[in-house]
Design a protein around this motif. Sequence first.
Motif, PDB file in Angstrom:
ATOM      1  N   GLU A 268       0.831  -1.208   0.000  1.00 55.53           N
ATOM      2  CA  GLU A 268       0.000   0.000   0.000  1.00 55.53           C
ATOM      3  C   GLU A 268       0.867   1.261   0.000  1.00 55.53           C
ATOM      4  N   TYR A 269       0.432   2.233  -0.782  1.00 53.14           N
ATOM      5  CA  TYR A 269       1.089   3.546  -0.864  1.00 53.14           C
ATOM      6  C   TYR A 269       0.993   4.239   0.486  1.00 53.14           C
TER       7      TYR A 269
ATOM      8  N   ILE B 148       4.639  10.469  -0.254  1.00 49.28           N
ATOM      9  CA  ILE B 148       5.780  10.980  -1.013  1.00 49.28           C
ATOM     10  C   ILE B 148       6.792  11.574  -0.042  1.00 49.28           C
TER      11      ILE B 148
ATOM     12  N   SER C  62      11.216   2.135  -0.485  1.00 49.74           N
ATOM     13  CA  SER C  62      11.084   3.318  -1.336  1.00 49.74           C
ATOM     14  C   SER C  62      11.066   2.898  -2.803  1.00 49.74           C
ATOM     15  N   LYS C  63      10.365   3.701  -3.586  1.00 45.66           N
ATOM     16  CA  LYS C  63      10.296   3.495  -5.029  1.00 45.66           C
ATOM     17  C   LYS C  63      10.367   4.852  -5.709  1.00 45.66           C
TER      18      LYS C  63
ATOM     19  N   ILE D 195       8.966   6.873  -8.745  1.00 41.96           N
ATOM     20  CA  ILE D 195       7.812   6.800  -9.631  1.00 41.96           C
ATOM     21  C   ILE D 195       7.816   8.020 -10.559  1.00 41.96           C
TER      22      ILE D 195
ATOM     23  N   VAL E 114       8.597   7.661  -3.362  1.00 42.92           N
ATOM     24  CA  VAL E 114       7.430   7.306  -2.554  1.00 42.92           C
ATOM     25  C   VAL E 114       7.763   6.137  -1.640  1.00 42.92           C
ATOM     26  N   TYR E 115       7.055   6.078  -0.532  1.00 34.42           N
ATOM     27  CA  TYR E 115       7.144   4.943   0.384  1.00 34.42           C
ATOM     28  C   TYR E 115       5.920   4.070   0.207  1.00 34.42           C
ATOM     29  N   VAL E 116       6.145   2.762   0.187  1.00 33.10           N
ATOM     30  CA  VAL E 116       5.085   1.767   0.188  1.00 33.10           C
ATOM     31  C   VAL E 116       5.388   0.769   1.294  1.00 33.10           C
TER      32      VAL E 116
END
Length: 105
Positions: free
Chosen positions: A23-24, A27, A84-85, A87, A96-98
């Motif tokens: 889940e997102y 940012i 972290s990703k 995007i 972003v962190y998921v």
Amino acid sequence: YVAFINKKIGYGTFAETNINEGEYIGIYTGKVYHRQKLERMSRHQAKLTGAYSWTLPEPFIVDALKDGNELRFVNHNDEANVKSKYIPVDDKWYLVYVAAKPIAK
């Protein structure tokens, strides 16, 4: 939400609701520096890039110490519950962190 933990750790970010794996979360924000500019800064200024910085795709670094949001307080540990990703959206990059695993409230 952000809460003070203790003097050694400082602040931490905690979930207000249960979060599912993948889940997102949000940012990660901060001031973006070019690595060469950062290397030219004085030692005092360079301290801004301590625990609240991320290396973006070369040659950039995002520093969240003064200009970041609450996600700068997500703590690092050996069993991290977020990942972290990078995007791309509308020709811009977002860090972003998921959730890497379920996170309890």
